[in-house]
Scaffold this motif. Structure first.
Motif, PDB file in Angstrom:
ATOM      1  N   ASN A 310       0.807  -1.220   0.000  1.00 33.21           N
ATOM      2  CA  ASN A 310       0.000   0.000   0.000  1.00 33.21           C
ATOM      3  C   ASN A 310       0.843   1.274   0.000  1.00 33.21           C
ATOM      4  OD1 ASN A 310      -2.750  -1.083   0.093  1.00 33.21           O
ATOM      5  ND2 ASN A 310      -2.152  -1.920   2.088  1.00 33.21           N
ATOM      6  N   ASN A 311       1.953   1.261   0.700  1.00 37.79           N
ATOM      7  CA  ASN A 311       2.792   2.463   0.784  1.00 37.79           C
ATOM      8  C   ASN A 311       4.129   2.159   0.100  1.00 37.79           C
ATOM      9  OD1 ASN A 311       3.904   4.907   1.387  1.00 37.79           O
ATOM     10  ND2 ASN A 311       3.804   4.680   3.613  1.00 37.79           N
ATOM     11  N   ALA A 312       4.063   2.034  -1.208  1.00 37.85           N
ATOM     12  CA  ALA A 312       5.212   1.525  -1.963  1.00 37.85           C
ATOM     13  C   ALA A 312       6.452   2.383  -1.803  1.00 37.85           C
ATOM     14  CB  ALA A 312       4.843   1.416  -3.437  1.00 37.85           C
ATOM     15  N   ASP A 313       6.332   3.709  -1.798  1.00 32.96           N
ATOM     16  CA  ASP A 313       7.511   4.577  -1.743  1.00 32.96           C
ATOM     17  C   ASP A 313       8.340   4.318  -0.492  1.00 32.96           C
ATOM     18  OD1 ASP A 313       7.003   5.752  -4.154  1.00 32.96           O
ATOM     19  OD2 ASP A 313       5.966   7.496  -3.329  1.00 32.96           O
ATOM     20  N   ASN A 314       7.703   4.264   0.654  1.00 32.21           N
ATOM     21  CA  ASN A 314       8.444   4.023   1.896  1.00 32.21           C
ATOM     22  C   ASN A 314       8.991   2.604   1.954  1.00 32.21           C
ATOM     23  OD1 ASN A 314       8.056   6.601   2.897  1.00 32.21           O
ATOM     24  ND2 ASN A 314       6.111   6.086   3.878  1.00 32.21           N
ATOM     25  N   VAL A 315       8.207   1.645   1.471  1.00 29.83           N
ATOM     26  CA  VAL A 315       8.668   0.255   1.481  1.00 29.83           C
ATOM     27  C   VAL A 315       9.887   0.099   0.577  1.00 29.83           C
ATOM     28  CG1 VAL A 315       8.061  -2.114   0.831  1.00 29.83           C
ATOM     29  CG2 VAL A 315       6.410  -0.690   2.057  1.00 29.83           C
ATOM     30  N   TYR A 316       9.862   0.715  -0.584  1.00 29.20           N
ATOM     31  CA  TYR A 316      10.970   0.590  -1.532  1.00 29.20           C
ATOM     32  C   TYR A 316      12.272   1.165  -0.974  1.00 29.20           C
ATOM     33  CZ  TYR A 316       7.721  -0.772  -5.260  1.00 29.20           C
ATOM     34  OH  TYR A 316       6.785  -1.432  -6.028  1.00 29.20           O
ATOM     35  N   LEU A 317      12.181   2.182  -0.119  1.00 27.20           N
ATOM     36  CA  LEU A 317      13.384   2.748   0.497  1.00 27.20           C
ATOM     37  C   LEU A 317      13.993   1.794   1.507  1.00 27.20           C
ATOM     38  CD1 LEU A 317      12.482   6.492   1.273  1.00 27.20           C
ATOM     39  CD2 LEU A 317      14.040   5.678  -0.482  1.00 27.20           C
ATOM     40  N   ASN A 318      13.150   1.022   2.188  1.00 29.02           N
ATOM     41  CA  ASN A 318      13.596   0.311   3.385  1.00 29.02           C
ATOM     42  C   ASN A 318      13.854  -1.177   3.204  1.00 29.02           C
ATOM     43  OD1 ASN A 318      13.460   2.591   5.251  1.00 29.02           O
ATOM     44  ND2 ASN A 318      11.261   2.509   4.913  1.00 29.02           N
ATOM     45  N   GLU A 319      13.364  -1.789   2.144  1.00 26.51           N
ATOM     46  CA  GLU A 319      13.584  -3.220   2.000  1.00 26.51           C
ATOM     47  C   GLU A 319      13.687  -3.637   0.539  1.00 26.51           C
ATOM     48  OE1 GLU A 319       9.964  -5.835   2.366  1.00 26.51           O
ATOM     49  OE2 GLU A 319       9.282  -4.114   3.598  1.00 26.51           O
ATOM     50  N   ASP A 320      14.403  -4.739   0.334  1.00 23.43           N
ATOM     51  CA  ASP A 320      14.468  -5.338  -0.996  1.00 23.43           C
ATOM     52  C   ASP A 320      13.237  -6.228  -1.161  1.00 23.43           C
ATOM     53  OD1 ASP A 320      16.976  -4.304  -1.902  1.00 23.43           O
ATOM     54  OD2 ASP A 320      17.967  -5.647  -0.483  1.00 23.43           O
ATOM     55  N   VAL A 321      12.372  -5.836  -2.050  1.00 21.31           N
ATOM     56  CA  VAL A 321      11.096  -6.524  -2.215  1.00 21.31           C
ATOM     57  C   VAL A 321      11.242  -7.664  -3.224  1.00 21.31           C
ATOM     58  CG1 VAL A 321       8.673  -6.270  -2.888  1.00 21.31           C
ATOM     59  CG2 VAL A 321       9.848  -4.400  -1.696  1.00 21.31           C
ATOM     60  N   THR A 322      10.640  -8.802  -2.879  1.00 18.85           N
ATOM     61  CA  THR A 322      10.539  -9.910  -3.833  1.00 18.85           C
ATOM     62  C   THR A 322       9.136  -9.869  -4.425  1.00 18.85           C
ATOM     63  OG1 THR A 322      12.051 -11.262  -2.522  1.00 18.85           O
ATOM     64  CG2 THR A 322      10.717 -12.402  -4.173  1.00 18.85           C
ATOM     65  N   PHE A 323       9.049  -9.590  -5.698  1.00 19.22           N
ATOM     66  CA  PHE A 323       7.753  -9.378  -6.337  1.00 19.22           C
ATOM     67  C   PHE A 323       7.188 -10.684  -6.888  1.00 19.22           C
ATOM     68  CE2 PHE A 323       9.728  -5.201  -6.495  1.00 19.22           C
ATOM     69  CZ  PHE A 323       8.687  -4.382  -6.089  1.00 19.22           C
ATOM     70  N   ALA A 324       5.877 -10.666  -7.083  1.00 21.61           N
ATOM     71  CA  ALA A 324       5.188 -11.811  -7.679  1.00 21.61           C
ATOM     72  C   ALA A 324       5.592 -11.959  -9.141  1.00 21.61           C
ATOM     73  CB  ALA A 324       3.670 -11.621  -7.556  1.00 21.61           C
ATOM     74  N   ALA A 325       5.402 -13.140  -9.647  1.00 23.34           N
ATOM     75  CA  ALA A 325       5.685 -13.377 -11.066  1.00 23.34           C
ATOM     76  C   ALA A 325       4.539 -12.830 -11.917  1.00 23.34           C
ATOM     77  CB  ALA A 325       5.857 -14.870 -11.318  1.00 23.34           C
ATOM     78  N   THR A 326       4.861 -12.395 -13.105  1.00 28.45           N
ATOM     79  CA  THR A 326       3.815 -11.912 -14.009  1.00 28.45           C
ATOM     80  C   THR A 326       3.011 -13.091 -14.543  1.00 28.45           C
ATOM     81  OG1 THR A 326       5.323 -11.995 -15.892  1.00 28.45           O
ATOM     82  CG2 THR A 326       5.165  -9.902 -14.701  1.00 28.45           C
TER      83      THR A 326
END
Length: 590
Positions: A310-326
């Motif tokens: 939901n709060n992508a900007d703050n999350v992107y600063l603080n952690e390496d995200v593993t995204f779902a597959a397309t």
């Protein structure tokens, strides 16, 4: 005075004379030479002082006789009064033909060049008469921008060192101001690591020099403005550079706001701390971002476990995200984000820059206790290169080990921060009804390397910063000394703002023409002497000089040292192998 001839022709730039006889020339050969002076009577006890530019012998066709003609350039006029010699530069009325011409007495020349209330700072001695000291107006000379130019080997570094030593009253290794600290603030951009030796005096001389090299210099990346940051991390010639800039800018501002919550109106250029690792993480996440396309959930970034961010900007600063597959499956439909895969090269470049040990003074500078520099440490960072606030008249910033690809950025950051300090300090002093009492002189050695006339985008930052100092710095007590061996390759804006020139031997025609175009018309003929100057001789021209002249400067003591290469008669294989190992270790920062 000895009469030697008469005027036969007058033009605005040149006066031509005919000598009275061969005997007159033979008797006064030592004084009738190029760059020597003559006096021309102009009525009303006024004399025109002119500099000899050419001496020519002409044989008459009708008779077997030789006549001597002399071409000279008027440079001023003087009169002899009860109070002595009164000299005025420029404003010369052209003499009429047949006016008598004289060789001025030594007392006249000495009086014109003698020290007085205005001209009291000694540069050297007249090259054609070493018994005559040459003085300039120190306030005008150092209160405005100076250009020092000359070919390699002409004595350029020694001339700069001698001038700066004269400011601080250093003579033969002795500090004449040992009992008091004078208000001289000099910052030198030392490209070849040669000026430290010129300012290292014995401990009892009570003179300290603030030397900063790549090991000591701390220039945190968060001090950079937008132009410098983009020059360091973004390739402007890439097709998607505009997208790189937009997301990089967004990440920088987000990180600044996160780490400075009490500050308002933070923007891209605000000099406050942000975490470059967070910016890297943000860009990396943007490059891998996958967006949910399932109609039952918001169209927001989607993790590999199926949850929505939901709060992508703050999350992107603080952690390496593993995204779902397309996927196009109806229940788990997801597609790539707008920048997915577009920042591959950008991410790699950021990672390379941040892991480069040569750039640690920018990307990871540490305090003595090992902590990072933060916003509250701004004053400590400033004091390291403004030095004199508590420890030194001279700050030498040794840039010899700075990687060339970031040299322009480092120069830009240093010069901009110094300008901003001078600007804001002046404003504070003026608000209190006081004047700026901390003047600076910024010495730009080898200026053609970072403020070239022509160059790519990599020079934009440094040119912008130093050109701003050239155009506005004097108002805030910040002056330039621009030093170069190739004046024709230096930004025209910089040289056009210089009021005083010290020109040593120049052999390149383009460089000579460049200087000729910068000098007033009545001095341009002096440029013809530049290829013949000896080492240490220089043409001094400007609004701080009594009149343009070729001057011999004395050697500085101590002198700058750039002779750091030993030449061996024999090839020592063992020694050279050890040398290679040491050099490579230093190169890799091991």
């Amino acid at each position: 005075m000895i009469e030697i001839g008469k005027v036969i022709n007058s033009t605005p730039g040149t006066i031509q004379l005919l000598l009275n006889s061969i005997e007159i020339f033979d008797q006064n050969k030592s004084k009738i030479k190029v760059s020597k002076y003559i006096s021309i009577e102009d009525g009303n006890d006024l004399y025109i002082l002119a500099s000899i530019q050419n001496v020519c012998a002409v044989q008459s066709k009708e008779a077997d006789t030789i006549n001597y003609t002399v071409s000279c350039t008027p440079i001023g006029c003087y009169s002899e009064t009860e109070d002595g010699i009164s000299f005025r530069q420029g404003g010369v009325n052209l003499p009429s033909p047949t006016e008598p011409v004289y060789l001025p007495d030594d007392e006249v020349i000495n009086a014109i060049f003698s020290s007085n209330d205005n001209f009291s700072f000694q540069i050297g001695n007249l090259s054609n008469n070493d018994s005559v000291n040459y003085f300039v107006d120190g306030n005008k000379f150092f209160g405005k921008h100076i250009a020092v130019v000359g070919s390699t080997g002409s004595g350029k570094s020694c001339a700069v060192a001698r001038l700066l030593q004269n400011i601080m009253k250093i003579n033969d290794g002795h500090n004449e101001n040992a009992d008091s600290l004078k208000n001289s603030h000099v910052i030198i951009f030392d490209i070849h690591s040669e000026y430290q030796s010129a300012f290292k005096l014995a401990a009892e001389e009570n003179f300290s020099v603030n030397c900063l090299d790549v090991e000591k210099l701390c220039l945190p990346y968060w001090l950079m403005n937008s132009q410098e940051l983009e020059a360091l991390f973004i390739e402007s010639n890439e097709m998607n550079s505009h997208n790189q800039i937009s997301q990089f800018k967004k990440a920088v501002i987000l990180s600044k706001e996160k780490h400075n919550p009490t500050m308002e109106h933070i923007n891209y250029d605000t000099p406050v701390y942000f975490d470059i690792a967070e910016v890297y993480r943000y860009i990396k996440n943007k490059n891998s971002e996958v967006i949910n396309k399932n109609e039952t959930l918001p169209h927001l970034p989607k993790r590999s476990d199926g949850t929505i961010i939901n709060n992508a900007d703050n999350v992107y600063l603080n952690e390496d995200v593993t995204f779902a597959a397309t996927t196009n499956a109806k229940d788990s439909k997801a597609s790539n984000g707008p920048y997915n895969g577009e920042f591959e090269r950008f991410v790699t470049r950021l990672e390379t820059k941040l892991s480069d040990k040569r750039l640690e003074f920018i990307t990871a500078p540490k305090k003595e206790n090992g902590e990072e520099f933060k916003t509250e440490d701004f004053d400590v960072i400033l004091q390291q290169f403004l030095g004199y606030i508590d420890k030194s008249n001279v700050t030498i910033i040794d840039l010899s080990a700075i990687p060339f690809e970031v040299l322009s950025i480092v120069i830009s950051l240093l010069s901009r921060v110094i300008f901003d300090f001078a600007f804001h300090y002046s404003k504070l002093r003026h608000t209190s009804g006081l004047v700026n009492d901390i003047p600076f002189m910024l010495v730009c050695e080898e200026a053609h390397n970072y403020i070239p006339k022509n160059g790519g985008a990599e020079y934009n930052a440094s040119k912008h910063s130093i050109e701003r100092i050239a155009k506005e710095g004097r108002k805030y007590g910040l002056n330039l000394m621009v030093v170069s061996q190739r004046p024709s390759e230096v930004s025209e804006t910089i040289f056009s703002q210089c009021n005083n020139f010290i020109v040593l031997k120049l052999t390149n025609v383009n460089d000579q023409n460049c200087i000729k175009n910068l000098l007033p018309d009545n001095n341009s003929s002096l440029v013809d002497t530049l290829p013949t100057l000896a080492a240490g001789e220089c043409l001094v021209v400007g609004d701080a000089v009594p009149l343009p002249a070729v001057v011999k400067m004395s050697m500085p003591n101590p002198a700058p040292s750039s002779s750091n290469v030993n030449v061996y008669d024999e090839w020592n294989k063992d020694w050279i192998n050890i040398a290679f190992e040491d050099v490579i270790k230093r190169w890799r920062k091991e």
